[in-house]
Design a protein around this motif. Structure first.
Motif, PDB file in Angstrom:
ATOM      1  N   SER A 105       0.873  -1.408   0.221  1.00 46.98           N
ATOM      2  CA  SER A 105       0.195  -0.259   0.373  1.00 46.98           C
ATOM      3  C   SER A 105       1.099   0.917   0.279  1.00 46.98           C
ATOM      4  O   SER A 105       2.563   1.343   0.616  1.00 46.98           O
ATOM      5  CB  SER A 105      -0.793  -0.454   1.895  1.00 46.98           C
ATOM      6  OG  SER A 105      -1.599  -1.211   1.544  1.00 46.98           O
ATOM      7  N   THR A 109      -3.577   2.300   6.033  1.00 49.28           N
ATOM      8  CA  THR A 109      -4.817   2.481   6.109  1.00 49.28           C
ATOM      9  C   THR A 109      -5.237   0.726   6.846  1.00 49.28           C
ATOM     10  O   THR A 109      -4.405   0.214   7.478  1.00 49.28           O
ATOM     11  CB  THR A 109      -5.064   1.703   4.270  1.00 49.28           C
ATOM     12  OG1 THR A 109      -4.774   0.549   3.976  1.00 49.28           O
ATOM     13  CG2 THR A 109      -4.749   2.563   3.532  1.00 49.28           C
ATOM     14  N   CYS A 112      -3.542  -2.380   6.118  1.00 50.44           N
ATOM     15  CA  CYS A 112      -2.912  -2.614   5.257  1.00 50.44           C
ATOM     16  C   CYS A 112      -1.524  -3.735   5.238  1.00 50.44           C
ATOM     17  O   CYS A 112      -0.839  -4.466   4.706  1.00 50.44           O
ATOM     18  CB  CYS A 112      -1.565  -1.350   5.101  1.00 50.44           C
ATOM     19  SG  CYS A 112      -0.969  -0.577   6.457  1.00 50.44           S
TER      20      CYS A 112
END
Length: 169
Positions: A105, A109, A112
């Motif tokens: 990623s 997030t 991820c």
């Protein structure tokens, strides 16, 4: 990576008390086993703790076995932004000597880490783990690899026995 076997790693960020002393030797043996099984590509998750210990041993091993390729599979580009200076320096060094760096990623997030863990599980033939807690991300990664039919070797139980002074085979 066609034709070459792949070994990946998953493990806790904190090494348990008593394990630090025995981890380097056991890790060297595990890496030698993977190499003898045909692994030439080694994928590390790039986290603190076990991943860093693995990367350091791989770098040393690559000095004698120049066909080894170290690949870092990282969850995001800013993973180390809150790390201490010493940990960040080691991370930067490992990044600089890796043969390849893959970011699963671009930025952090909620998913991820799982995306990186899936990458580790799907691409390996052999996984070497350091798992002592059932609900951890490392545990999930090892189970994912097993469910995909990969061979998974957990160093944690043996290190615990060694730390307690028990004989291991």
């Amino acid at each position: 990576m066609i034709g070459m076997k792949v070994c990946s790693f998953t493990g806790h960020r904190k090494i348990a008390p008593g394990h630090e002393e025995h981890l380097p030797v056991l890790l060297k043996n595990a890496l030698r086993y993977a190499y003898d099984e045909g692994c030439r590509y080694f994928i590390c998750g790039g986290a603190l703790g076990f991943d860093t210990a693995v990367a350091k041993e791989l770098i040393a091993m690559r000095m004698l076995n120049t066909d080894i390729r170290i690949i870092l599979a990282l969850p995001c580009k800013n993973q180390s932004e809150n790390w201490s200076g010493r940990a960040k320096s080691m991370y930067e060094y490992i990044l600089s000597v890796a043969d390849e760096v893959v970011y699963t990623s671009d930025e952090y997030t909620d998913g991820c880490m799982k995306k990186r863990n899936k990458y580790l599980a799907e691409r390996c033939d052999i996984m070497i783990s350091y798992v002592g807690r059932a609900g951890s991300g490392s545990s999930q990664t090892a189970r994912m690899a097993e469910s995909l039919g990969k061979r998974v070797y957990n160093l944690y139980p043996r290190l615990s026995a060694m730390a307690e002074g028990k004989k291991t085979e």
